[in-house]
Design an enzyme around this catalytic site. Structure first.
Site, PDB file in Angstrom:
ATOM      1  N   SER A 241       0.625  -1.187  -0.153  1.00  0.00           N
ATOM      2  CA  SER A 241       0.052   0.025  -0.171  1.00  0.00           C
ATOM      3  C   SER A 241       0.831   1.280   0.104  1.00  0.00           C
ATOM      4  CB  SER A 241      -0.978  -0.042   1.134  1.00  0.00           C
ATOM      5  OG  SER A 241      -1.862   0.911   1.046  1.00  0.00           O
TER       6      SER A 241
ATOM      7  N   ASP B 178      -9.988  -4.363  -4.383  1.00  0.00           N
ATOM      8  CA  ASP B 178      -9.211  -3.430  -3.743  1.00  0.00           C
ATOM      9  C   ASP B 178     -10.119  -2.131  -3.885  1.00  0.00           C
ATOM     10  OD1 ASP B 178      -7.759  -1.827  -2.381  1.00  0.00           O
ATOM     11  OD2 ASP B 178      -5.685  -2.801  -3.010  1.00  0.00           O
TER      12      ASP B 178
ATOM     13  N   HIS C 103      -7.932  -5.299   0.072  1.00  0.00           N
ATOM     14  CA  HIS C 103      -6.427  -4.770  -0.051  1.00  0.00           C
ATOM     15  C   HIS C 103      -5.261  -5.353   0.395  1.00  0.00           C
ATOM     16  CE1 HIS C 103      -4.219  -1.033  -0.057  1.00  0.00           C
ATOM     17  NE2 HIS C 103      -4.052  -1.026   0.930  1.00  0.00           N
TER      18      HIS C 103
END
Length: 282
Positions: A107, A214, A244
């Protein structure tokens, strides 16, 4: 759960906590770069897999995150965070000189890892990006256009289809459960532009993992950034229905994500994997 050691480094903006999952005789080093609002301790599962595969694993808590110093989740300049991660890499290399180094970024950590590879790619042997904030990520611009940043935390349900993952995240006192901060959003915008303009990573092998459901870092925008960053040695795995955090997803996707990492490293790292179950692709 693997044994853990704690270190403290002098970071660019104060003390940085670094978690180490040691290995008695590692064949490579893995540096885990966590995402926004969380901390390296959420990666015990990944660290256990990498330990079993032969890695000594290290993970810094970024400034303003986890056990590190700084105003909570405020990052004014991601270049400083890259420098801090480089300090953690130096810690790992000083303990185990001469070993290959793998960078795993998730991320926001994917953005940091991408920038690290642009600045220090010659020191890396492989790059793994999971749900990376890279390319066309529209959230910061949308929030910055508002007069006030909404007091809306990350939804635990967006992380994984496994309810236990969301529950643990919601109960974790080291996770930030408040709104995003304006300086950090501004730093995201600047760094996304910097990564876009700073070229690819040449021949550095790159593995990209992403869930196609996601909703925090949508797949299409990330794809443009990953493909631009890759110098041509790109391996990708998109997980149907995954959210995610593919390393925290429901089975069989979680096991498949770990297996992809092992296979990728077996192909790209110097030497052959060890005999026995720890060296198999799984």
């Amino acid at each position: 759960m693997p044994h853990v050691r704690e270190h403290t480094l002098d970071g660019t903006r104060g003390p940085i906590a670094v978690r180490e999952w040691p290995h008695p005789a590692p064949r490579y080093l893995a540096l885990v770069v966590h995402g926004y609002g969380e901390h390296a301790g959420r990666y015990d599962g990944l660290a256990a897999v990498l330990n079993a595969h032969g890695a000594a694993v290290y993970g810094p808590d970024h400034v303003g995150h986890g056990r590190s110093a700084g105003e909570r989740v405020v990052i004014e300049d991601f270049e400083d965070v890259v420098t801090d991660v480089h300090g953690a890499a130096d810690l790992a290399r000083s303990a185990h000189p001469g070993l290959p180094l793998v960078l795993v970024g998730h991320s926001m950590g994917g953005l940091i890892a991408a920038r690290y590879a642009q600045r220090h790619g010659a020191e890396l042997n492989a790059l793994v990006l999971s749900g990376p904030v890279i390319g066309a990520w529209e959230l910061p611009g949308r929030l910055l256009a508002l007069p006030e940043i909404p007091d809306v935390p990350v939804s635990p349900a967006a992380l994984s289809r496994d309810p236990a993952v969301g529950a643990a995240y919601a109960a974790d006192p080291l996770v930030w459960h408040g709104p995003m901060r304006r300086p950090t959003l501004e730093a995201f915008v600047r760094t996304l532009e910097t990564v876009e303009k700073s070229g690819d990573v040449g021949g550095l092998p790159l593995l990209w993992l992403h869930g196609d459901d996601d909703r925090l870092v949508p797949l299409p925008g990330s794809r443009t950034g990953v493909e631009r960053l890759s110098g041509g040695r790109l391996t990708r795995r998109i997980f149907a229905g995954a959210r995610h955090e593919v390393f925290h997803e429901t089975e069989p996707d979680r096991a498949a994500a770990f297996a992809e990492v092992r296979r990728f490293l077996d192909r790209t790292l110097p030497g052959r994997p060890p005999n026995g179950p720890c060296g198999t692709a799984g």
